[in-house]
Enzyme design. Structure first.
Site, mmCIF file in Angstrom:
data_model
loop_
_atom_site.group_PDB
_atom_site.id
_atom_site.type_symbol
_atom_site.label_atom_id
_atom_site.label_comp_id
_atom_site.label_asym_id
_atom_site.label_seq_id
_atom_site.Cartn_x
_atom_site.Cartn_y
_atom_site.Cartn_z
ATOM 1 N N GLY A 1 0.835 -1.211 0.000
ATOM 2 C CA GLY A 1 0.000 0.000 0.000
ATOM 3 C C GLY A 1 0.863 1.252 0.000
ATOM 4 O O GLY A 1 1.842 1.325 0.740
ATOM 5 N N ASP B 1 2.292 -0.577 11.875
ATOM 6 C CA ASP B 1 2.188 -1.890 12.502
ATOM 7 C C ASP B 1 3.478 -2.707 12.437
ATOM 8 O O ASP B 1 3.444 -3.925 12.291
ATOM 9 C CB ASP B 1 1.020 -2.680 11.876
ATOM 10 C CG ASP B 1 1.176 -2.852 10.365
ATOM 11 O OD1 ASP B 1 2.079 -2.216 9.785
ATOM 12 O OD2 ASP B 1 0.413 -3.619 9.778
ATOM 13 N N ARG C 1 1.255 -5.232 -5.348
ATOM 14 C CA ARG C 1 1.392 -6.428 -4.517
ATOM 15 C C ARG C 1 1.558 -7.579 -5.508
ATOM 16 O O ARG C 1 0.614 -7.936 -6.195
ATOM 17 C CB ARG C 1 0.174 -6.606 -3.620
ATOM 18 C CG ARG C 1 0.060 -5.507 -2.556
ATOM 19 C CD ARG C 1 -1.045 -5.781 -1.557
ATOM 20 N NE ARG C 1 -0.944 -4.871 -0.421
ATOM 21 C CZ ARG C 1 -1.823 -3.916 -0.142
ATOM 22 N NH1 ARG C 1 -2.881 -3.753 -0.886
ATOM 23 N NH2 ARG C 1 -1.647 -3.143 0.908
ATOM 24 N N THR D 1 4.181 2.642 5.549
ATOM 25 C CA THR D 1 2.789 2.182 5.659
ATOM 26 C C THR D 1 2.063 3.106 6.627
ATOM 27 O O THR D 1 2.647 3.528 7.627
ATOM 28 C CB THR D 1 2.678 0.727 6.174
ATOM 29 O OG1 THR D 1 1.328 0.491 6.607
ATOM 30 C CG2 THR D 1 3.594 0.422 7.339
ATOM 31 N N ARG E 1 -4.862 7.317 2.684
ATOM 32 C CA ARG E 1 -3.532 6.937 2.193
ATOM 33 C C ARG E 1 -2.893 8.018 1.325
ATOM 34 O O ARG E 1 -1.710 7.932 0.993
ATOM 35 C CB ARG E 1 -3.637 5.635 1.381
ATOM 36 C CG ARG E 1 -3.854 4.390 2.196
ATOM 37 C CD ARG E 1 -2.778 3.367 1.937
ATOM 38 N NE ARG E 1 -2.807 2.888 0.598
ATOM 39 C CZ ARG E 1 -3.330 1.710 0.212
ATOM 40 N NH1 ARG E 1 -3.868 0.919 1.107
ATOM 41 N NH2 ARG E 1 -3.284 1.341 -1.025
ATOM 42 N N ASP F 1 -0.249 2.214 8.522
ATOM 43 C CA ASP F 1 -0.785 1.439 9.648
ATOM 44 C C ASP F 1 0.067 1.474 10.926
ATOM 45 O O ASP F 1 -0.427 1.144 12.003
ATOM 46 C CB ASP F 1 -0.964 -0.031 9.237
ATOM 47 C CG ASP F 1 -2.076 -0.211 8.220
ATOM 48 O OD1 ASP F 1 -2.816 0.752 7.974
ATOM 49 O OD2 ASP F 1 -2.189 -1.323 7.675
ATOM 50 N N ARG G 1 -6.132 -2.847 9.091
ATOM 51 C CA ARG G 1 -6.803 -4.160 9.065
ATOM 52 C C ARG G 1 -6.345 -5.058 10.202
ATOM 53 O O ARG G 1 -7.067 -5.945 10.620
ATOM 54 C CB ARG G 1 -6.635 -4.834 7.709
ATOM 55 C CG ARG G 1 -5.210 -5.113 7.355
ATOM 56 C CD ARG G 1 -5.075 -5.684 5.980
ATOM 57 N NE ARG G 1 -3.752 -5.317 5.476
ATOM 58 C CZ ARG G 1 -3.380 -5.371 4.242
ATOM 59 N NH1 ARG G 1 -4.220 -5.770 3.338
ATOM 60 N NH2 ARG G 1 -2.174 -5.026 3.877
ATOM 61 N N SER H 1 5.955 -6.617 2.272
ATOM 62 C CA SER H 1 7.089 -6.286 1.399
ATOM 63 C C SER H 1 8.406 -6.694 2.050
ATOM 64 O O SER H 1 9.320 -7.193 1.382
ATOM 65 C CB SER H 1 7.124 -4.779 1.122
ATOM 66 O OG SER H 1 5.844 -4.330 0.767
ATOM 67 N N GLY I 1 5.682 -2.159 3.729
ATOM 68 C CA GLY I 1 5.237 -2.661 5.031
ATOM 69 C C GLY I 1 5.652 -4.103 5.262
ATOM 70 O O GLY I 1 6.578 -4.600 4.599
ATOM 71 N N ASP I 2 4.949 -4.790 6.158
ATOM 72 C CA ASP I 2 5.405 -6.126 6.575
ATOM 73 C C ASP I 2 5.446 -7.152 5.432
ATOM 74 O O ASP I 2 6.397 -7.922 5.328
ATOM 75 C CB ASP I 2 4.596 -6.650 7.769
ATOM 76 C CG ASP I 2 3.100 -6.655 7.525
ATOM 77 O OD1 ASP I 2 2.659 -6.167 6.457
ATOM 78 O OD2 ASP I 2 2.364 -7.149 8.395
HETATM 79 O O1 F6P Z 1 -1.669 -1.671 4.741
HETATM 80 C C1 F6P Z 1 -2.206 -0.419 4.547
HETATM 81 C C2 F6P Z 1 -3.680 -0.473 4.286
HETATM 82 O O2 F6P Z 1 -4.042 0.837 4.062
HETATM 83 C C3 F6P Z 1 -4.556 -1.136 5.341
HETATM 84 O O3 F6P Z 1 -4.848 -0.322 6.443
HETATM 85 C C4 F6P Z 1 -5.763 -1.470 4.538
HETATM 86 O O4 F6P Z 1 -6.472 -2.513 5.127
HETATM 87 C C5 F6P Z 1 -5.183 -1.898 3.229
HETATM 88 O O5 F6P Z 1 -3.965 -1.200 3.106
HETATM 89 C C6 F6P Z 1 -6.050 -1.657 2.025
HETATM 90 O O6 F6P Z 1 -5.402 -2.182 0.913
HETATM 91 P P1 F6P Z 1 -5.875 -2.015 -0.593
HETATM 92 O O7 F6P Z 1 -5.465 -0.657 -1.048
HETATM 93 O O8 F6P Z 1 -5.173 -3.085 -1.303
HETATM 94 O O9 F6P Z 1 -7.366 -2.139 -0.586
#
Ligand code: F6P
Length: 326
Positions: free
Chosen positions: A13, A132, A74, A128, A259, A130, A174, A107, A104-105
């Site tokens: 993300g 996290d 991804r 990220t 984001r 998040d 999430r 990656s 993030g994790d």
């Molecule tokens: O990991 C970052 C994040 O923004 C999460 O908080 C969220 O659940 C996810 O990405 C959403 O991903 P996508 O853009 O693939 O829907």
């Protein structure tokens, strides 16, 4: 071995500050006379050989831009050994000595597997919203996202107050409740629902009853995406509506607007520091580490520990939010 060529990619993300970190990596390479290659579309770009040389001027005008100039993805192909073999062939083709992964994790996990399989040094910059990852108090984009969420909920509050409404606002995260907890305190939420706590429907309802009887006519409940109090935020709102039929309830899902946007001052400074450190630690022979921020200082954590450790919820913040609900 002296590092002569470094590749950099953004993956997973996107988050505000990724561009700023990329700029810092490119310019630090230029400073030390290291050749820098940008890999477009994350690990998928390594497989597809979307690799271009980046010079100082290639990264002009991006310090304040959200998203990522290198694009992000991804990659399912990179999850398979066959994909990673193709990726390594391109690394060899360009004579790349080391890789900086901004992500993030997921990656970092991919980066670590790649390092272990092909002995190519990988260093991670945590990007990220998040927050996290273990080993850093802040990931890139987290501060910006918090401010975005705070501003958005401040606006929702105007309607909540004007209409005597109860709002459920879902924020991203999430698996982690950092965005919910911090933004929730900042906007004066009645309750903050996070996956790490799972307070349950009964506690939420008694909290709402208490606030109603104290004369409160509108409330905001901040719900992290990963919270399991209800099946989802809409179902949760329905369950509460059954108990408070006279309360006008609305749900607002903030979604991907969290984001985007120009990185905050905090994220820009952090991204610049992390970018410099990423290149310098590769020059020092480090590998398999994540750059982090702790007690105001930039430090290193093994990638494995950063991913596995997750991040802990700040119990002091939980206490503050509980006291504020009195
Ligand atoms: O990991 C970052 C994040 O923004 C999460 O908080 C969220 O659940 C996810 O990405 C959403 O991903 P996508 O853009 O693939 O829907």
């Amino acid at each position: 071995m002296k590092v002569k060529k470094i590749a950099v990619l953004t993956s997973g993300g996107d988050s505000p500050g990724m561009n700023t970190a990329l700029r810092a990596v490119v310019r630090t390479c230029a400073f030390y006379k290291i050749e820098c290659y940008g890999v477009y579309r994350g690990f998928q770009g390594l497989i597809n050989d979307e690799i271009k040389i980046l010079k100082t001027r290639s990264v002009r005008g991006i310090i304040n831009r959200g998203g990522t100039m290198l694009y992000s993805a991804r990659s399912n192909e990179f999850r398979e050994k066959e994909g990673r073999v193709k990726a390594f062939e391109n690394i060899k083709k360009h004579n790349i000595d080391a890789l900086v992964v901004i992500g993030g994790d997921g990656s970092f996990n991919g980066g670590l597997i790649f390092q272990n399989e092909f002995n190519i040094p990988v260093v991670g910059i945590p990007g990220t919203i998040d927050n996290d990852l273990s080993g850093t108090t802040h990931t890139l984009g987290y501060d910006t996202a918090l401010n975005t969420v705070m501003e958005a909920i401040d606006k929702i509050r105007d309607t909540a107050i004007s209409h005597d409404r109860l709002f459920f606002v879902e924020v991203m995260g999430r698996d982690a409740g950092h965005i919910a907890l911090n933004s929730g305190i900042a906007i004066g939420a009645q309750e903050i629902l996070i996956p790490e706590e799972n307070i349950g429907l009964d506690v939420l309802i008694s909290s709402l009853k208490k606030s109603k009887s104290s004369g409160k006519t509108s409330s905001i409940i901040v719900v992290a995406e990963g919270d399991k109090t209800g099946k989802n935020v809409f179902e949760l709102a329905k369950s509460v509506e059954k108990v408070f039929p006279d309360y006008e309830i609305r749900v607002s899902v903030l979604g991907h607007m969290q984001r985007g946007g120009s990185p905050s001052c905090f994220d820009r400074v952090l991204a610049s520091r992390m970018g410099v450190k990423a290149v310098e630690c590769l020059m020092d022979g480090e590998k398999g580490v994540m750059i982090g921020l702790n007690n105001g200082k930039i430090n290193l954590t093994p990638l494995k520990a950063a991913i596995k450790g997750k991040s802990k919820i700040n119990s002091e913040l939980l206490r503050v939010s509980m006291i504020m609900n009195t």
